[in-house]
Write a protein that holds these residues in place. Structure first.
Motif, short mmCIF file in Angstrom:
data_model
loop_
_atom_site.label_atom_id
_atom_site.label_comp_id
_atom_site.label_asym_id
_atom_site.label_seq_id
_atom_site.Cartn_x
_atom_site.Cartn_y
_atom_site.Cartn_z
N GLY A 113 26.17 -1.78 24.41
CA GLY A 113 26.82 -0.61 25.76
C GLY A 113 28.41 -0.36 25.43
N PHE A 114 29.63 0.40 25.41
CA PHE A 114 31.15 -0.08 25.17
C PHE A 114 31.84 0.85 27.08
N ALA A 115 32.66 0.44 26.85
CA ALA A 115 33.80 1.37 28.41
C ALA A 115 34.96 1.42 27.94
N ALA A 116 36.04 2.38 28.10
CA ALA A 116 36.85 2.81 27.82
C ALA A 116 37.49 4.21 28.99
N ALA A 117 38.65 3.76 28.38
CA ALA A 117 39.06 4.98 29.76
C ALA A 117 39.17 6.18 28.74
N PHE A 118 39.56 7.53 29.43
CA PHE A 118 40.05 8.73 28.93
C PHE A 118 40.90 10.11 29.92
N PHE A 119 41.34 10.35 28.63
CA PHE A 119 42.12 11.48 29.00
C PHE A 119 41.40 13.36 28.61
N GLN A 120 41.56 13.88 29.71
CA GLN A 120 40.45 15.16 28.88
C GLN A 120 40.82 16.11 29.17
N GLU A 121 41.91 17.33 28.24
CA GLU A 121 42.15 18.47 28.85
C GLU A 121 41.70 19.44 28.17
N SER A 122 40.93 20.77 29.38
CA SER A 122 40.61 21.93 28.67
C SER A 122 41.33 23.02 29.10
N ILE A 123 41.30 24.13 27.43
CA ILE A 123 42.00 24.84 27.80
C ILE A 123 41.09 26.03 27.33
N LEU A 124 41.39 27.16 28.66
CA LEU A 124 40.59 28.44 28.13
C LEU A 124 41.41 29.34 27.43
N LYS A 125 41.34 29.35 26.27
CA LYS A 125 42.03 30.22 25.25
C LYS A 125 42.20 31.63 26.58
N ALA A 126 41.69 33.02 26.51
CA ALA A 126 41.37 33.92 27.44
C ALA A 126 42.06 34.03 28.66
N MET A 127 42.28 33.09 29.22
CA MET A 127 42.36 33.15 30.65
C MET A 127 43.96 31.82 30.71
N ARG A 128 44.33 31.72 29.49
CA ARG A 128 45.04 30.81 29.75
C ARG A 128 45.48 29.84 30.94
N ILE A 129 44.48 29.15 30.54
CA ILE A 129 44.70 27.64 31.84
C ILE A 129 44.41 26.80 31.50
N THR A 130 45.17 25.77 31.42
CA THR A 130 44.92 24.43 31.10
C THR A 130 44.40 23.40 32.29
N ASP A 131 43.90 23.16 32.07
CA ASP A 131 43.54 21.91 33.33
C ASP A 131 43.33 20.30 32.28
N THR A 132 43.38 19.26 33.28
CA THR A 132 43.66 17.72 32.63
C THR A 132 43.40 17.50 33.65
N ALA A 133 42.57 15.93 32.87
CA ALA A 133 41.43 14.86 34.26
C ALA A 133 41.73 13.56 33.42
N GLU A 134 41.73 12.71 34.30
CA GLU A 134 41.92 11.29 33.49
C GLU A 134 40.17 10.13 34.13
N GLY A 135 39.89 9.34 33.26
CA GLY A 135 39.30 8.81 34.41
C GLY A 135 38.92 7.40 33.15
N HIS A 136 37.35 6.40 33.71
CA HIS A 136 36.70 5.92 32.82
C HIS A 136 35.40 6.18 32.82
N LEU A 137 35.01 5.51 31.61
CA LEU A 137 33.52 6.05 30.21
C LEU A 137 32.69 4.66 30.38
N THR A 138 31.55 4.69 30.95
CA THR A 138 30.62 3.14 30.87
C THR A 138 29.50 4.00 30.25
N VAL A 139 28.96 3.23 28.99
CA VAL A 139 28.21 4.27 27.99
C VAL A 139 26.60 3.17 28.01
N MET A 140 26.14 3.11 28.16
CA MET A 140 24.82 2.19 27.44
C MET A 140 23.50 3.24 26.53
N ARG A 141 23.75 2.80 25.42
CA ARG A 141 22.82 3.33 24.34
C ARG A 141 21.24 2.52 24.45
N PRO A 142 20.59 3.97 24.60
CA PRO A 142 20.70 5.18 24.18
C PRO A 142 20.28 5.75 25.51
#
Length: 225
Positions: free
Chosen positions: A49-78
């Motif tokens: 497994g691994f863990a990481a911090a993340f920043f997310q940006e979502s851009i909806l082109k037609a609506m000209r909307i940009t939203d951002t979010a952030e947090g923490h990710l934890t993963v266990m394979r698979p």
């Protein structure tokens, strides 16, 4: 559009990939370099497994909307992931490989779906939980790098859909870690995830990838849509 809608856009936009185990599309020296990069990725993410911090940006082109979010990710394979959003509002996306839960605690709401529909075969950034799915589900090509510190890979699903046209990965040259994932659909909408502060070769607790629905929560079955 609410920030909630933009947040789950990462998962609802990235669907419809193919299956199989073909070699990446490549030629000559680029092919040899690409295979070296993919081997480096597979070795880096081969731990439990691994863990990481993340920043997310979502851009909806037609609506000209940009939203951002952030947090923490934890993963266990698979197949097991836990995305914990802390900004702008607390919410958690959890999958045990079979079921997906999206919990909005401020609204006491839980969305429930079948994990393979959203994460299977590399969908919904699901390849992070089994990096071999990059070879499995995509045609991969090496692109001109935007910096001296990163490789740039273009991933095209074997069966493209309106929801997913391509993914661009930025891979650290020295560490072979994925520092950025950029997803595009056919409308040009973009979801960018920046990963940082990695902790590799950890052994996450199994209960991180399970979810007990709170009493009296508003439950929405996503499979009904």
């Amino acid at each position: 559009m609410s920030k909630w809608s933009a947040t789950i856009g990462l998962w609802l936009l990235v669907i419809g990939l193919g299956v199989g185990w073909p070699a990446p599309e490549c030629r000559g020296n680029d092919g040899a370099q690409l295979d070296t990069i993919l081997q480096g990725l597979e070795q880096r993410y081969a731990g439990k497994g691994f863990a990481a911090a993340f920043f997310q940006e979502s851009i909806l082109k037609a609506m000209r909307i940009t939203d951002t979010a952030e947090g923490h990710l934890t993963v266990m394979r698979p197949g097991k992931m836990r995305w914990e959003y802390t900004i702008p509002d607390p919410q958690t996306i959890i999958t045990d490989g079979r079921t997906m839960w999206i919990h909005r605690p401020l609204d006491n709401q839980v969305m429930v779906g079948k994990a393979p529909a959203y994460f299977g075969e590399g969908k919904g950034a699901g390849f992070l939980s089994d990096i071999r799915q990059i070879r499995n589900s995509f045609t991969v090509t090496l692109q001109p790098a935007e910096s001296d510190n990163h490789h740039r890979l273009r991933l095209v699903p074997h069966e493209p859909s309106d929801e997913l046209a391509e993914i661009i990965l930025s891979v650290d040259i020295q560490q072979f870690q994925i520092d950025q994932v950029v997803t595009y659909n056919t409308a040009g909408d973009e979801t960018r995830i920046v990963l940082r502060d990695y902790r590799f070769n950890i052994e996450p607790e199994e209960n991180l990838f399970q979810f007990a629905i709170p009493e009296n929560a508003d439950v929405i079955q996503m499979d009904q849509f």
